[in-house]
Scaffold this motif. Structure first.
Motif, mmCIF file in Angstrom:
data_model
loop_
_atom_site.group_PDB
_atom_site.id
_atom_site.type_symbol
_atom_site.label_atom_id
_atom_site.label_comp_id
_atom_site.label_asym_id
_atom_site.label_seq_id
_atom_site.Cartn_x
_atom_site.Cartn_y
_atom_site.Cartn_z
ATOM 1 N N ASN A 134 3.202 17.012 -14.519
ATOM 2 C CA ASN A 134 4.570 17.471 -14.785
ATOM 3 C C ASN A 134 5.245 18.038 -13.541
ATOM 4 O O ASN A 134 6.078 18.934 -13.628
ATOM 5 N N ALA A 135 4.862 17.563 -12.377
ATOM 6 C CA ALA A 135 5.519 17.973 -11.137
ATOM 7 C C ALA A 135 5.948 16.716 -10.396
ATOM 8 O O ALA A 135 5.300 15.675 -10.479
ATOM 9 N N GLN A 136 7.069 16.806 -9.678
ATOM 10 C CA GLN A 136 7.577 15.632 -8.979
ATOM 11 C C GLN A 136 6.631 15.224 -7.856
ATOM 12 O O GLN A 136 6.057 16.059 -7.169
ATOM 13 N N ILE A 137 6.472 13.937 -7.703
ATOM 14 C CA ILE A 137 5.604 13.431 -6.649
ATOM 15 C C ILE A 137 6.302 12.282 -5.937
ATOM 16 O O ILE A 137 7.063 11.530 -6.552
ATOM 17 N N LYS A 138 6.061 12.162 -4.647
ATOM 18 C CA LYS A 138 6.650 11.090 -3.853
ATOM 19 C C LYS A 138 5.543 10.169 -3.361
ATOM 20 O O LYS A 138 4.529 10.619 -2.837
ATOM 21 N N LEU A 139 5.747 8.877 -3.560
ATOM 22 C CA LEU A 139 4.827 7.868 -3.071
ATOM 23 C C LEU A 139 5.558 7.025 -2.035
ATOM 24 O O LEU A 139 6.603 6.449 -2.337
ATOM 25 N N PHE A 192 0.821 -1.208 0.000
ATOM 26 C CA PHE A 192 0.000 0.000 0.000
ATOM 27 C C PHE A 192 0.860 1.265 0.000
ATOM 28 O O PHE A 192 1.964 1.298 0.549
ATOM 29 N N ILE A 193 0.321 2.297 -0.624
ATOM 30 C CA ILE A 193 1.062 3.522 -0.899
ATOM 31 C C ILE A 193 0.357 4.706 -0.255
ATOM 32 O O ILE A 193 -0.861 4.816 -0.280
ATOM 33 N N THR A 194 1.146 5.604 0.311
ATOM 34 C CA THR A 194 0.650 6.891 0.795
ATOM 35 C C THR A 194 1.273 7.987 -0.056
ATOM 36 O O THR A 194 2.493 8.028 -0.225
ATOM 37 N N ILE A 195 0.449 8.867 -0.596
ATOM 38 C CA ILE A 195 0.944 9.963 -1.414
ATOM 39 C C ILE A 195 1.148 11.179 -0.522
ATOM 40 O O ILE A 195 0.307 11.492 0.320
ATOM 41 N N ASP A 196 2.271 11.863 -0.697
ATOM 42 C CA ASP A 196 2.629 12.922 0.252
ATOM 43 C C ASP A 196 1.773 14.163 0.111
ATOM 44 O O ASP A 196 1.911 15.101 0.876
ATOM 45 N N SER A 197 0.875 14.212 -0.839
ATOM 46 C CA SER A 197 -0.043 15.342 -0.959
ATOM 47 C C SER A 197 -1.275 14.880 -1.707
ATOM 48 O O SER A 197 -1.189 14.079 -2.631
ATOM 49 N N SER A 198 -2.444 15.377 -1.322
ATOM 50 C CA SER A 198 -3.653 15.053 -2.065
ATOM 51 C C SER A 198 -3.813 15.969 -3.266
ATOM 52 O O SER A 198 -4.756 15.854 -4.028
ATOM 53 N N TYR A 217 8.476 3.660 6.814
ATOM 54 C CA TYR A 217 8.049 3.266 5.477
ATOM 55 C C TYR A 217 8.989 2.213 4.899
ATOM 56 O O TYR A 217 10.177 2.198 5.177
ATOM 57 N N ASP A 218 8.403 1.355 4.069
ATOM 58 C CA ASP A 218 9.169 0.264 3.477
ATOM 59 C C ASP A 218 9.816 0.640 2.153
ATOM 60 O O ASP A 218 10.411 -0.209 1.501
ATOM 61 N N GLY A 219 9.693 1.881 1.763
ATOM 62 C CA GLY A 219 10.299 2.320 0.516
ATOM 63 C C GLY A 219 9.561 3.500 -0.064
ATOM 64 O O GLY A 219 8.617 4.028 0.546
ATOM 65 N N LYS A 220 9.967 3.944 -1.247
ATOM 66 C CA LYS A 220 9.302 5.094 -1.862
ATOM 67 C C LYS A 220 9.559 5.129 -3.363
ATOM 68 O O LYS A 220 10.536 4.572 -3.884
ATOM 69 N N PHE A 221 8.622 5.765 -4.067
ATOM 70 C CA PHE A 221 8.771 6.114 -5.466
ATOM 71 C C PHE A 221 8.959 7.621 -5.538
ATOM 72 O O PHE A 221 8.226 8.377 -4.887
ATOM 73 N N PHE A 253 4.267 7.454 -15.749
ATOM 74 C CA PHE A 253 4.839 7.809 -14.453
ATOM 75 C C PHE A 253 6.186 7.105 -14.373
ATOM 76 O O PHE A 253 6.266 5.885 -14.454
ATOM 77 N N GLU A 254 7.255 7.869 -14.255
ATOM 78 C CA GLU A 254 8.584 7.260 -14.229
ATOM 79 C C GLU A 254 9.493 7.998 -13.266
ATOM 80 O O GLU A 254 9.296 9.179 -12.961
ATOM 81 N N GLY A 255 10.493 7.265 -12.778
ATOM 82 C CA GLY A 255 11.429 7.843 -11.836
ATOM 83 C C GLY A 255 12.238 6.758 -11.155
ATOM 84 O O GLY A 255 12.638 5.783 -11.799
#
Length: 406
Positions: free
Chosen positions: A90-95, A79-85, A113-117, A127-129
């Motif tokens: 075209n803006a960086q996002i962290k999952l 399961f993933i939590t997005i750092d902003s709703s 957390y067990d990791g991040k995108f 979606f790439e990174g």
């Protein structure tokens, strides 16, 4: 007074501007040349993490953004939590991949957390990174939106109403978000939407069934039925001077009342649609009550998926036995002591398999709501059976059998 808001077909592709947005936020978005997507957001992506095939689903409502991903090799949802709703094109996002949450002596949580995108969306089609698992080296990832018709596209409808008692300022609120499902070509899954509509718009009160033509009538009926009692309780606390037992039964005491109904996608791929209806109610009683109800559909036939549709009928007893064994294992129960002596309320002290279940990428979850088979303090009872445990009991040529053996 009565305030009614109806946002029809709240589709993120169609709604390009927020209905209400602080000026500072508008300026920030303008400078970033991004797009703010209010309301509901849902996309399914397929791609690679390193050299491993993976699937990701991202979901967003007005207050939060979540999702999950899994590797094709194990199909275990992470399961993933997005750092902003607020999601910007075209803006960086962290999952962040959810890990463990621990509480200190003051009940303050600390989540590891067990990791991040970390990556960028490209017109929400890609979606790439970089993906970094806990304790591992970063790996490149790239996902693309699944354009096939093997999963349903989603639009949301919403109805909200609120009323404030003028004398006490106590408020009762009702909020309902519910989805409608569409093919890739925007044609409607009419069979599924009609079935769900019946489930949404039928309410039961004192063994009397009320059926409503539309969601507006549903909410208005809820308002009209609850307002007199709410005003009575809010204005004169002695009028509802319940005993402790009565309060536990009726959950109606002075204070703010609320009823929130929302829907979440459990699985939506390979022609299987599983969704959860969550109902959270608070009528000023000892505590709010939350319940979860699950619906499963075959997207090809647009019919519900029931236990006797997917399991060999005479083998369902085996599924029941496995579920009981799993309950005993996860709750450390004593199999030689009756369930009734271990805080369970099964009729005639006999375990039964609930028809309330969710199909997931790696198994089936059976869910018993609070007060259904045990006390509120225990919370919902969830029994998970992996496909490895139950695949030998599946009927062949069913949508679930084809998914597991694809």
């Amino acid at each position: 007074g009565l305030v009614v808001e109806f946002l029809k077909d709240l589709d993120v592709v169609e709604f390009r501007q927020a209905l209400v947005m602080p000026l500072a936020l508008i300026n920030t978005i303008s400078e970033a040349k991004g797009i703010y997507f209010p309301g509901y957001f849902y996309h399914q992506y397929n791609g690679l993490i390193g050299n491993k095939k993976a699937t990701m689903e991202l979901m967003k409502d007005d207050s939060s953004a979540t999702g999950f991903f899994y590797f094709e090799s194990d199909k275990k949802p992470r399961f993933i939590t997005i750092d902003s709703s607020i999601i910007l094109q075209n803006a960086q996002i962290k999952l962040y991949i959810d890990g463990n949450t621990e509480y200190d002596s003051l009940s303050i949580p600390t989540t590891t957390y067990d990791g991040k995108f970390i990556g960028n969306f490209n017109n929400f089609k890609e979606f790439e990174g970089t993906y970094t698992a806990s304790g591992a080296k970063p790996e490149a990832f790239k996902f693309k939106v699944d354009e096939s018709d093997s999963y349903a596209r989603i639009k949301m409808e919403r109805m909200a109403t609120s009323y404030t008692n003028a004398e006490t300022n106590f408020t009762m609120k009702f909020l309902m978000n519910y989805p409608k499902f569409y093919h890739a070509d925007n044609s409607e899954y009419k069979g599924i939407n009609d079935s769900l509509r019946l489930l949404y718009l039928i309410a039961f009160d004192d063994s009397i069934s009320y059926s409503f033509d539309n969601i507006g009538n549903y909410v208005n009926n809820w308002y009209q039925r609850n307002k007199p009692e709410f005003d009575l309780v809010a204005a004169d606390t002695s009028a509802f001077d319940y005993t402790k037992e009565e309060t536990e039964e009726f959950f109606m005491t002075p204070g703010d009342w609320s009823s929130d109904i929302n829907f979440f996608i459990e699985m939506n791929e390979h022609n299987i649609l599983s969704l959860a209806k969550t109902v959270e109610e608070d009528y000023g009683g000892l505590h709010p009550v939350a319940s979860n109800y699950y619906f499963n559909f075959d997207l090809k036939t647009q019919k519900g998926i029931f236990l006797d549709d997917i399991f060999i009928p005479e083998k369902i007893i085996k599924i029941e036995e496995l579920a009981l064994e799993e309950l005993i294992r996860m709750d450390s129960l004593n199999p030689n002591i009756p369930l009734s002596e271990q805080d369970f309320w099964f009729e005639n002290d006999k375990f039964y398999l609930t028809p309330n279940y969710s199909i997931k990428p790696n198994g089936i979850m059976f869910i018993y709501n609070p007060y259904e088979i045990s006390s509120y303090a225990r919370g919902p009872v969830e029994i998970f059976l992996s496909y490895d445990m139950i695949k030998e009991f599946l009927q062949k040529n069913t949508v679930l059998y084809k998914y597991i053996n694809k």
